[in-house]
Design a protein around this motif. Structure first.
Motif, PDB file in Angstrom:
ATOM      1  N   MET A  50       0.813  -0.928  -0.070  1.00 48.61           N
ATOM      2  CA  MET A  50      -0.299   0.476  -0.017  1.00 48.61           C
ATOM      3  C   MET A  50       0.800   1.479   0.095  1.00 48.61           C
ATOM      4  O   MET A  50       2.124   1.242   0.503  1.00 48.61           O
ATOM      5  CB  MET A  50      -0.839   0.045   1.569  1.00 48.61           C
ATOM      6  CG  MET A  50      -1.720  -1.531   1.851  1.00 48.61           C
ATOM      7  SD  MET A  50      -2.592  -0.962   3.861  1.00 48.61           S
ATOM      8  CE  MET A  50      -0.838  -2.308   4.372  1.00 48.61           C
ATOM      9  N   GLY A  51       0.203   2.180  -0.134  1.00 48.64           N
ATOM     10  CA  GLY A  51       0.886   3.827   0.064  1.00 48.64           C
ATOM     11  C   GLY A  51       0.719   4.136   1.427  1.00 48.64           C
ATOM     12  O   GLY A  51      -0.290   3.762   2.040  1.00 48.64           O
ATOM     13  N   PRO A  52       1.563   4.710   1.891  1.00 47.03           N
ATOM     14  CA  PRO A  52       1.388   5.120   2.524  1.00 47.03           C
ATOM     15  C   PRO A  52       0.275   5.878   3.731  1.00 47.03           C
ATOM     16  O   PRO A  52      -0.039   6.225   5.208  1.00 47.03           O
ATOM     17  CB  PRO A  52       2.671   6.701   3.042  1.00 47.03           C
ATOM     18  CG  PRO A  52       2.788   7.100   1.857  1.00 47.03           C
ATOM     19  CD  PRO A  52       2.894   5.497   0.515  1.00 47.03           C
ATOM     20  N   GLU A  53      -0.548   6.697   2.968  1.00 46.53           N
ATOM     21  CA  GLU A  53      -1.715   6.654   3.292  1.00 46.53           C
ATOM     22  C   GLU A  53      -2.801   5.643   3.541  1.00 46.53           C
ATOM     23  O   GLU A  53      -3.916   6.053   3.815  1.00 46.53           O
ATOM     24  CB  GLU A  53      -2.118   7.883   1.998  1.00 46.53           C
ATOM     25  CG  GLU A  53      -3.179   7.143   0.367  1.00 46.53           C
ATOM     26  CD  GLU A  53      -1.599   6.766   0.082  1.00 46.53           C
ATOM     27  OE1 GLU A  53      -1.915   6.240  -0.999  1.00 46.53           O
ATOM     28  OE2 GLU A  53      -0.436   6.945   0.321  1.00 46.53           O
ATOM     29  N   ALA A  54      -2.225   4.867   2.835  1.00 50.00           N
ATOM     30  CA  ALA A  54      -3.768   3.716   2.790  1.00 50.00           C
ATOM     31  C   ALA A  54      -4.751   3.633   4.594  1.00 50.00           C
ATOM     32  O   ALA A  54      -3.892   3.846   5.244  1.00 50.00           O
ATOM     33  CB  ALA A  54      -3.387   2.083   2.283  1.00 50.00           C
ATOM     34  N   ASN A  55      -5.549   2.721   4.403  1.00 49.40           N
ATOM     35  CA  ASN A  55      -6.307   2.441   5.709  1.00 49.40           C
ATOM     36  C   ASN A  55      -6.029   1.737   6.202  1.00 49.40           C
ATOM     37  O   ASN A  55      -6.349   0.231   5.413  1.00 49.40           O
ATOM     38  CB  ASN A  55      -7.870   2.309   5.062  1.00 49.40           C
ATOM     39  CG  ASN A  55      -8.984   2.806   6.889  1.00 49.40           C
ATOM     40  OD1 ASN A  55      -8.265   2.134   7.352  1.00 49.40           O
ATOM     41  ND2 ASN A  55      -9.740   3.711   6.303  1.00 49.40           N
ATOM     42  N   LEU A  56      -4.880   1.238   7.197  1.00 45.26           N
ATOM     43  CA  LEU A  56      -4.279   0.410   7.938  1.00 45.26           C
ATOM     44  C   LEU A  56      -5.372  -0.178   8.316  1.00 45.26           C
ATOM     45  O   LEU A  56      -5.757  -1.567   8.744  1.00 45.26           O
ATOM     46  CB  LEU A  56      -3.175   0.298   9.258  1.00 45.26           C
ATOM     47  CG  LEU A  56      -2.216   0.436   8.497  1.00 45.26           C
ATOM     48  CD1 LEU A  56      -0.712   1.602   9.163  1.00 45.26           C
ATOM     49  CD2 LEU A  56      -1.642   0.523   7.044  1.00 45.26           C
TER      50      LEU A  56
END
Length: 136
Positions: free
Chosen positions: A108-114
Motif C-alpha cells: 500500500m501507499g503510506p496514506e492507505a487505511n490500515l
C-alpha cells in the motif's frame, strides 16, 4: 485465488498489490495495479516474517506471529499469516513445516487505511484457508 486478491485490492483504500506467499519466500499468486516486483516483495517479507518469528520465540517464548507491518515510504507492506482451518495433522510435523505456511501480503501507499487492510486481509485469509482446504 486471483479473484480473492483482486477483491482485497478493491476493498482496501490505497492498496496497489496483493499476493499469496510461502514462508520459504515463493510467490503463489499475485495481482497488482501498478508495476511492482511481487516475487521480490514476497521473498523479502517472508524473510522478515521468519526473523520476527525467531525473535519472538527467543525473547518472548512464542514463535507465533500473526501480522507484520513494515512502514516504509512510499510503500507500506502488511503481512497476515494464513492459518489452517480444522484439526492439525497427527504425529510430528516435518522439520521446517509448521501449520502456517502461507501468508497474504498487501502493498500500500503510506496514506492507505490500515484498519481496512487488517480487517479485509483477515477476511481474505479465512476464505483462502477454506477454499484451499490446506496446501501441503
Amino acid at each position: 485465488m486471483e479473484e480473492l486478491l483482486q477483491h482485497l485490492l478493491d476493498r482496501v483504500e490505497g492498496a496497489f498489490a496483493a499476493a499469496i506467499g510461502t514462508l520459504d519466500g515463493l510467490l503463489v499468486e499475485g495481482t497488482r495495479r501498478r508495476r511492482v516486483d511481487l516475487e521480490a516483495a514476497v521473498a523479502e517479507h517472508a524473510a522478515l516474517l521468519r526473523q520476527a518469528k525467531a525473535a519472538y520465540a527467543g525473547s518472548l517464548g512464542t514463535p507465533r506471529v500473526q501480522e507484520l507491518l513494515v512502514g516504509g515510504h512510499p510503500v507500506v507492506g502488511y503481512v497476515h499469516v494464513v492459518r489452517r482451518t480444522g484439526p492439525l495433522p497427527q504425529g510430528p510435523m516435518p522439520r521446517g513445516k509448521g501449520h502456517e505456511e502461507l501468508f497474504l501480503l498487501l502493498l500500500m501507499g503510506p496514506e492507505a487505511n490500515l484498519g481496512q487492510a487488517r480487517v479485509q486481509t483477515a477476511k481474505a485469509a479465512e476464505k483462502l484457508a477454506e477454499v484451499a482446504g490446506w496446501l501441503t
